[in-house]
Design an enzyme around this catalytic site. Structure first.
Site, PDB file in Angstrom:
ATOM      1  N   SER A  61       0.801  -1.225   0.000  1.00 35.18           N
ATOM      2  CA  SER A  61       0.000   0.000   0.000  1.00 35.18           C
ATOM      3  C   SER A  61       0.830   1.269   0.000  1.00 35.18           C
ATOM      4  O   SER A  61       0.305   2.350  -0.251  1.00 35.18           O
ATOM      5  CB  SER A  61      -0.911   0.013   1.227  1.00 35.18           C
ATOM      6  N   GLY A  62       2.128   1.163   0.307  1.00 30.37           N
ATOM      7  CA  GLY A  62       2.975   2.338   0.411  1.00 30.37           C
ATOM      8  C   GLY A  62       3.150   2.853   1.819  1.00 30.37           C
ATOM      9  O   GLY A  62       3.959   3.754   2.071  1.00 30.37           O
ATOM     10  N   GLY A  63       2.410   2.303   2.779  1.00 30.62           N
ATOM     11  CA  GLY A  63       2.464   2.797   4.147  1.00 30.62           C
ATOM     12  C   GLY A  63       3.833   2.658   4.794  1.00 30.62           C
ATOM     13  O   GLY A  63       4.317   3.587   5.443  1.00 30.62           O
ATOM     14  N   GLN A 162      -2.447  -4.173  12.050  1.00 33.64           N
ATOM     15  CA  GLN A 162      -1.397  -3.561  12.853  1.00 33.64           C
ATOM     16  C   GLN A 162      -1.654  -3.891  14.327  1.00 33.64           C
ATOM     17  O   GLN A 162      -2.361  -4.827  14.628  1.00 33.64           O
ATOM     18  CB  GLN A 162      -1.334  -2.054  12.598  1.00 33.64           C
ATOM     19  N   CYS A 279      20.313 -24.066 -10.058  1.00 35.33           N
ATOM     20  CA  CYS A 279      20.176 -22.815 -10.802  1.00 35.33           C
ATOM     21  C   CYS A 279      21.332 -22.643 -11.789  1.00 35.33           C
ATOM     22  O   CYS A 279      22.340 -23.351 -11.714  1.00 35.33           O
ATOM     23  CB  CYS A 279      20.104 -21.624  -9.843  1.00 35.33           C
ATOM     24  N   CYS A 282      24.835 -22.052 -10.186  1.00 37.56           N
ATOM     25  CA  CYS A 282      25.471 -23.234  -9.585  1.00 37.56           C
ATOM     26  C   CYS A 282      25.841 -24.271 -10.637  1.00 37.56           C
ATOM     27  O   CYS A 282      26.833 -24.991 -10.483  1.00 37.56           O
ATOM     28  CB  CYS A 282      24.543 -23.841  -8.536  1.00 37.56           C
ATOM     29  N   HIS A 308      20.626 -17.122  -7.909  1.00 32.29           N
ATOM     30  CA  HIS A 308      20.809 -18.231  -6.972  1.00 32.29           C
ATOM     31  C   HIS A 308      20.001 -18.014  -5.702  1.00 32.29           C
ATOM     32  O   HIS A 308      19.316 -18.937  -5.229  1.00 32.29           O
ATOM     33  CB  HIS A 308      22.281 -18.405  -6.608  1.00 32.29           C
TER      34      HIS A 308
END
Length: 351
Positions: A61-63, A162, A279, A282, A308
């Site tokens: 939310s950006g809070g 919260q 990956c 690796c 990785h």
């Protein structure tokens, strides 16, 4: 969820993310609102098309980002007034504006605006922030249902819980938040100054008060052991910058614990970062080569270590899902923890 703050998981393409096992990623409302602007992203067809990612996206939310601006912020009942970190322009983020930005971005999951606080903080101030979060949640959800995404697809809506550092207040806030009609819940305001033991006590108190049949998302956590501890508390979703940020600083997560590729012990090592990882980093490169790239400040080092680390986190979560299906999550977590060693000690597992 890997963190794609500005519409990108730093150094990785969408194909890299798919190869890592990533199913869903997070993007940041605050940053994309300021640059390039949510209106431009809507004009480009939404964030999926803009960044070339076809999987789900959750936008926060950006809070929390606004909270981190500290002296640039003024919180009122209307919303949060702040100065942009880019050019100092005065901005206002209200619950309604947050949901409008997230609708413009076209994320699959949008999150309500909350009043986050740092700890320690006196209980009356914690309650005030929690009560304001409830009021902002109602406004966020009501306005979100009037909005359309660029593709006119339904956005799932998560409400943030919260409640500061008091388990009783956390439980109360969770019980009151669950009354809102939404698709899942986010647990915010943790790992902001309290101890790890307090984090898990608060997370458990909150999760236990939320519906078991809806997703529960712990925001901003954590280390590999944190993820297992969080799952044991009933958490389903996580996001964290550690896999990407630490990669840029030369840290790789492995099945035996994190390593610092800058260390001299890797200068002539023929070993991969993690022999149990499949990956590209690796499978292709030695520790010696990756150390050389990192010390030479070559971009490939950042990309490979990031790939990785994200793969390691996704592999860990996939193994945890299989353990849950088998009914032996705690045995799996115990076996993993015995092999894995965190720098500076390990986090206390929940009871």
């Amino acid at each position: 969820m890997p963190v794609g703050t500005q519409g990108t998981v730093k150094g990785l393409t969408s194909l890299d993310l798919v190869a890592s096992g990533t199913r869903i990623l997070l993007a940041n409302t605050y940053h994309l609102m300021l640059r390039p602007g949510s209106g431009l992203v809507r004009e480009m067809g939404g964030l999926h098309r803009f960044m070339g990612w076809s999987g789900p996206i959750l936008t926060d939310s950006g809070g929390y980002q606004v909270l981190s601006l500290k002296e640039r912020v003024k919180i009122t009942e209307l919303g949060v007034e702040f100065r942009s970190h880019l050019d100092g322009a005065l901005e206002m983020l209200t619950p309604e504006r947050s949901m409008e930005v997230q609708a413009d971005l076209g994320s699959d999951i949008a999150v309500t605006l909350d009043h986050a606080v740092t700890l320690p903080l006196d209980l009356p101030a914690q309650r005030e922030a929690g009560e304001r979060t409830l009021r902002w949640t109602e406004r966020s959800l009501r306005h979100a249902r009037t909005l359309e995404t660029p593709g006119r697809l339904k956005q799932l809506l998560f409400a943030i819980v919260q409640g500061g550092g008091d388990p009783g207040l956390r439980r109360e806030m969770a019980e009151r938040t669950r009354a809102f009609p939404c698709d899942g819940f986010a647990i915010g305001g943790l790992s902001v100054g309290e101890t790890k033991a307090e984090t898990w006590a608060l997370a458990r108190a909150t999760a236990e008060a939320l519906p078991a049949d809806l997703p529960r998302y712990l925001m901003g956590m954590g280390t590999p052991l944190d993820l297992l501890d969080g799952i044991a508390c009933g958490i389903d979703l996580f996001d964290c910058v550690l896999p990407t940020r630490n990669a840029r600083n030369g840290m790789a997560f492995t099945s035996e614990g994190p390593i610092n590729i800058r260390n001299a012990e890797h200068a002539r090592s023929q070993r991969p970062l993690d022999p149990s990882c499949e990956c590209e980093a690796c499978a292709t490169f030695t520790r010696a080569y990756l150390r050389h790239l990192h010390l030479a400040q070559e971009i490939l080092a950042h990309r490979m270590l990031t790939l990785h680390n994200v793969t390691f986190y996704q592999t860990l979560m996939a193994a945890a899902r299989r353990a849950i299906e088998r009914g032996d999550l705690h045995a799996y977590a115990r076996e993993f923890s015995e092999r894995y060693r965190e720098r500076g000690g390990t986090s206390p597992a929940p009871a």
